[in-house]
Design a protein around this motif. Structure first.
Motif, PDB file in Angstrom:
ATOM      1  N   SER A 117      -0.890   2.896  -7.083  1.00 17.20           N
ATOM      2  CA  SER A 117       0.246   3.320  -7.910  1.00 17.20           C
ATOM      3  C   SER A 117      -0.128   3.194  -9.383  1.00 17.20           C
ATOM      4  CB  SER A 117       1.485   2.488  -7.568  1.00 17.20           C
ATOM      5  OG  SER A 117       1.222   1.129  -7.837  1.00 17.20           O
ATOM      6  N   GLY A 118       0.748   3.680 -10.231  1.00 11.49           N
ATOM      7  CA  GLY A 118       0.490   3.637 -11.671  1.00 11.49           C
ATOM      8  C   GLY A 118      -0.271   4.835 -12.196  1.00 11.49           C
TER       9      GLY A 118
ATOM     10  N   GLY B 148       4.605  10.206   2.752  1.00 10.18           N
ATOM     11  CA  GLY B 148       5.915  10.027   2.149  1.00 10.18           C
ATOM     12  C   GLY B 148       5.720  10.080   0.644  1.00 10.18           C
ATOM     13  N   GLY B 149       6.275   9.124  -0.073  1.00  8.92           N
ATOM     14  CA  GLY B 149       6.091   9.128  -1.521  1.00  8.92           C
ATOM     15  C   GLY B 149       4.876   8.335  -1.968  1.00  8.92           C
ATOM     16  N   ARG B 150       4.089   7.801  -1.019  1.00  5.89           N
ATOM     17  CA  ARG B 150       3.010   6.891  -1.401  1.00  5.89           C
ATOM     18  C   ARG B 150       1.661   7.591  -1.409  1.00  5.89           C
ATOM     19  NH1 ARG B 150       2.842   1.667   1.880  1.00  5.89           N
ATOM     20  NH2 ARG B 150       2.422   3.096   3.601  1.00  5.89           N
ATOM     21  N   LEU B 151       0.769   7.099  -2.283  1.00  7.80           N
ATOM     22  CA  LEU B 151      -0.590   7.624  -2.331  1.00  7.80           C
ATOM     23  C   LEU B 151      -1.508   6.571  -1.716  1.00  7.80           C
ATOM     24  CD1 LEU B 151      -2.321  10.020  -3.402  1.00  7.80           C
ATOM     25  CD2 LEU B 151      -2.741   8.640  -5.436  1.00  7.80           C
ATOM     26  N   LEU B 152      -2.248   6.954  -0.680  1.00  6.98           N
ATOM     27  CA  LEU B 152      -3.086   6.005   0.057  1.00  6.98           C
ATOM     28  C   LEU B 152      -4.553   6.426   0.011  1.00  6.98           C
ATOM     29  CD1 LEU B 152      -0.839   5.625   3.250  1.00  6.98           C
ATOM     30  CD2 LEU B 152      -0.775   4.257   1.146  1.00  6.98           C
ATOM     31  N   ALA B 153      -5.430   5.424  -0.128  1.00  9.76           N
ATOM     32  CA  ALA B 153      -6.870   5.698  -0.147  1.00  9.76           C
ATOM     33  C   ALA B 153      -7.291   6.356   1.154  1.00  9.76           C
ATOM     34  CB  ALA B 153      -7.633   4.395  -0.355  1.00  9.76           C
ATOM     35  N   ASP B 154      -8.204   7.315   1.024  1.00 10.56           N
ATOM     36  CA  ASP B 154      -8.667   8.041   2.208  1.00 10.56           C
ATOM     37  C   ASP B 154     -10.098   8.494   1.926  1.00 10.56           C
ATOM     38  OD1 ASP B 154      -8.677   9.319   4.627  1.00 10.56           O
ATOM     39  OD2 ASP B 154      -7.631  11.111   3.908  1.00 10.56           O
TER      40      ASP B 154
ATOM     41  N   LEU C 172      -7.403   2.497 -16.854  1.00 13.00           N
ATOM     42  CA  LEU C 172      -7.612   1.804 -15.575  1.00 13.00           C
ATOM     43  C   LEU C 172      -6.743   0.564 -15.471  1.00 13.00           C
ATOM     44  CD1 LEU C 172     -11.413   2.376 -15.289  1.00 13.00           C
ATOM     45  CD2 LEU C 172      -9.800   2.796 -13.431  1.00 13.00           C
ATOM     46  N   GLY C 173      -6.444  -0.044 -16.619  1.00  9.40           N
ATOM     47  CA  GLY C 173      -5.582  -1.223 -16.631  1.00  9.40           C
ATOM     48  C   GLY C 173      -4.162  -0.913 -16.179  1.00  9.40           C
ATOM     49  N   LYS C 174      -3.789   0.367 -16.180  1.00  5.87           N
ATOM     50  CA  LYS C 174      -2.429   0.766 -15.777  1.00  5.87           C
ATOM     51  C   LYS C 174      -2.331   1.054 -14.277  1.00  5.87           C
ATOM     52  CE  LYS C 174      -1.178   0.527 -19.977  1.00  5.87           C
ATOM     53  NZ  LYS C 174      -1.478   1.443 -21.060  1.00  5.87           N
ATOM     54  N   LEU C 175      -3.497   1.150 -13.641  1.00  7.51           N
ATOM     55  CA  LEU C 175      -3.501   1.474 -12.211  1.00  7.51           C
ATOM     56  C   LEU C 175      -3.325   0.221 -11.376  1.00  7.51           C
ATOM     57  CD1 LEU C 175      -6.536   3.830 -11.580  1.00  7.51           C
ATOM     58  CD2 LEU C 175      -4.133   4.384 -11.258  1.00  7.51           C
ATOM     59  N   ARG C 176      -2.619   0.358 -10.266  1.00  7.64           N
ATOM     60  CA  ARG C 176      -2.546  -0.744  -9.307  1.00  7.64           C
ATOM     61  C   ARG C 176      -3.111  -0.275  -7.973  1.00  7.64           C
ATOM     62  NH1 ARG C 176       1.656  -0.783 -12.402  1.00  7.64           N
ATOM     63  NH2 ARG C 176       2.845   0.550 -11.001  1.00  7.64           N
ATOM     64  N   TYR C 177      -4.158  -0.975  -7.542  1.00  6.48           N
ATOM     65  CA  TYR C 177      -4.822  -0.609  -6.289  1.00  6.48           C
ATOM     66  C   TYR C 177      -5.612  -1.830  -5.821  1.00  6.48           C
ATOM     67  CZ  TYR C 177      -8.303   1.779  -3.321  1.00  6.48           C
ATOM     68  OH  TYR C 177      -9.133   2.145  -2.313  1.00  6.48           O
ATOM     69  N   GLU C 178      -4.918  -2.684  -5.060  1.00  3.20           N
ATOM     70  CA  GLU C 178      -5.485  -3.989  -4.669  1.00  3.20           C
ATOM     71  C   GLU C 178      -6.755  -3.872  -3.865  1.00  3.20           C
ATOM     72  OE1 GLU C 178      -3.062  -7.052  -3.289  1.00  3.20           O
ATOM     73  OE2 GLU C 178      -2.193  -7.089  -5.319  1.00  3.20           O
ATOM     74  N   ASP C 179      -6.856  -2.825  -3.059  1.00  2.34           N
ATOM     75  CA  ASP C 179      -8.005  -2.696  -2.174  1.00  2.34           C
ATOM     76  C   ASP C 179      -9.138  -1.891  -2.809  1.00  2.34           C
ATOM     77  OD1 ASP C 179      -6.761  -4.172  -0.199  1.00  2.34           O
ATOM     78  OD2 ASP C 179      -5.771  -2.418   0.646  1.00  2.34           O
ATOM     79  N   GLY C 180      -9.045  -1.707  -4.127  1.00  2.00           N
ATOM     80  CA  GLY C 180     -10.076  -0.909  -4.780  1.00  2.00           C
ATOM     81  C   GLY C 180     -10.887  -1.717  -5.779  1.00  2.00           C
ATOM     82  N   PHE C 181     -11.965  -1.111  -6.271  1.00  3.64           N
ATOM     83  CA  PHE C 181     -12.767  -1.746  -7.330  1.00  3.64           C
ATOM     84  C   PHE C 181     -13.446  -0.663  -8.151  1.00  3.64           C
ATOM     85  CE2 PHE C 181     -17.240  -1.092  -6.174  1.00  3.64           C
ATOM     86  CZ  PHE C 181     -17.111  -0.594  -4.885  1.00  3.64           C
ATOM     87  N   PHE C 182     -13.915  -1.069  -9.348  1.00  5.73           N
ATOM     88  CA  PHE C 182     -14.707  -0.143 -10.161  1.00  5.73           C
ATOM     89  C   PHE C 182     -15.695  -0.953 -10.982  1.00  5.73           C
ATOM     90  CE2 PHE C 182     -10.682  -1.017 -12.346  1.00  5.73           C
ATOM     91  CZ  PHE C 182     -11.107  -1.500 -13.579  1.00  5.73           C
TER      92      PHE C 182
END
Ligand code: AMP
Ligand code: GLY
Length: 420
Positions: free
Chosen positions: A348-349, A368-374, A399-409
């Motif tokens: 999100s974000g 639905g309304g959610r965006l999921l990693a794929d 990138l600081g505005k994004l929320r994605y717990e299962d991600g990294f960069f």
């Protein structure tokens, strides 16, 4: 004009954004596309591997140009199938796509047309390949001949590693792509990517970029499809660009025409720039991912008009105009990438991040309304600025505005251009 874009990654989302700006565009279709592309195009459910279905779709929907993003459909001859039926396409024919589809072909082509590249030998069996390795010594590079989704290259620091790579390839680790193996000398220098637009007889420089292939900071860990990129590449100054055009790109265009396989589309030369000038590491026959996400926001000309000119053999002499500004792209990947990316993490974000930078979707789906990693590479965030430092600050700010717990960069994209 109606356009069909083939592909589903961040590169294709960036292409869709650039195409959507063209005054020539009536309607954009994409197959299969992704949720980001779906905001700009109508997504169509045709199998890209079914060439007859793609041709039929184009005829039924008055498609004037097909833009092919990835290499697999190019190597499989999608452009030939379209052109045989009178549908124009941006991308090379199957015969011209051998520059990427067969590393052995590309190396033999370089030898024949005197294009600077590492000395090499090509083998169809393990024992002679290993004899050659023992004579050459390490470091040395072992490559599967065919397409292997970026995994077919082993840069071996020791003889044992090189022999293991040969055994693995002939044991079928890459299927038919490893039935033939290229072994080449290890090149030293700084890597850069160079892109030229080509219309079969003429080539013009498009842009340069540098990417980061390793998954970890400080260029550690396994190779990936690319964890970030920036454009332009500081090592490719005007003098170097002129050498790359004269020593690599122009002889390639002339050589492919001489072989009866004129090259149309974008030629991507992976370069090693060392003491002897530019040497070719490999050719690709399409835009790079994530280099494209960094290059296209700098383009000030109409991408669709340029692509049509390539397809129709009427590219002008002038190179396309790119902004002097720098762009830097950070790839956000799913934890576990590249070996085992975690699927399904929620992101999100995006809207907040997109206020400061260009956000493209690489591997995600909507539920639905959610965006999921794929996928492994999930998002790309591109900052623009007066120089690489400013572009990086924008990208990392967003990138600081994004929320994605299962991600990294990676936090060090662009370090080479930023170190004093
Ligand atoms: P490729 O898929 O051919 O681009 O190779 C992947 C990566 O392996 C390149 O980006 C280089 O970092 C490295 N590589 C490939 N060939 C060589 C070579 N001959 N010498 C040094 N590094 C190489
Ligand atoms: N970033 C490298 C590639 O697209 O092959």
């Amino acid at each position: 004009m109606n356009v069909l874009l083939i592909g589903s990654g961040g590169r294709e989302h960036a292409l869709a954004m650039a195409l959507a700006k063209s005054p020539l565009l009536s309607k954009l279709y994409a197959a299969p596309g992704n949720p980001g592309i779906g905001e700009l195009a109508e997504l169509v459910e045709i199998s890209v591997a079914d060439h007859a279905a793609v041709v039929a779709f184009c005829k039924a929907n008055d498609v004037g140009l097909v833009v092919v993003g990835p290499e697999v459909p190019l190597v499989a001859g999608l452009v030939d199938a379209l052109e045989d039926e009178g549908v124009a396409a941006f991308g090379p024919s199957r015969a011209a796509a051998r520059l990427e589809g067969s590393k052995g072909f590309a190396k033999e082509f370089c030898a024949k047309f005197h294009i600077p590249t590492a000395p090499f030998a090509r083998f169809e069996a393990a024992e002679p390949a290993k004899d050659y390795l023992r004579r050459q010594g390490a470091p040395i590079v072992v490559k599967a001949d065919g397409l292997a989704a970026g995994k077919g290259v082993i840069v071996a620091q020791t003889l044992q590693e090189a022999e293991a790579a040969v055994d693995m390839m002939f044991a079928g680790a890459f299927g038919a792509a490893g039935a033939s193996v290229v072994i080449e000398a290890f090149l030293e220098g700084e890597e850069a990517s160079f892109f030229a637009l080509c219309d079969g007889t003429r080539a013009v420089p498009f842009a340069s970029a540098q990417d980061h292939k390793r998954v970890g900071e400080g260029e550690s860990g396994p190779n990936t499809g690319g964890m970030g990129a920036y454009s332009p590449a500081p090592v490719v100054d005007a003098a170097m660009e002129a050498r790359v055009m004269a020593e690599i790109v122009e002889p390639t265009l002339a050589g492919m025409a001489e072989l009866g396989a004129p090259f149309r589309g974008v030629l991507f030369a992976g370069l090693m720039i060392g003491a002897h000038g530019p040497q070719l590491i490999e050719f690709n026959v399409r835009f790079g991912d994530p280099e494209t996400q960094a290059m296209l926001p700098r383009l000030e000309d109409d991408l669709l008009a340029l692509m049509l000119a390539c397809a129709e053999g009427r590219l002008g002499e002038a190179a396309p105009k790119l902004s002097e500004r720098a762009a830097l792209t950070v790839v956000v990947a799913a934890k576990g990438y590249p070996a085992a990316p975690k699927p399904g993490g929620e992101i999100s974000g995006l809207d907040e991040a997109a206020k400061e930078a260009v956000v493209t979707i690489a591997g995600a789906r909507r539920e639905g309304g959610r965006l999921l990693a794929d996928g492994g590479r999930v998002l790309n965030v591109t900052g623009l600025g007066a120089d690489v430092r400013e572009a990086a600050a924008r990208a990392y700010g967003a990138l600081g505005k994004l929320r994605y717990e299962d991600g990294f960069f990676r936090r060090d994209i662009g370090w080479r251009a930023l170190s004093p």
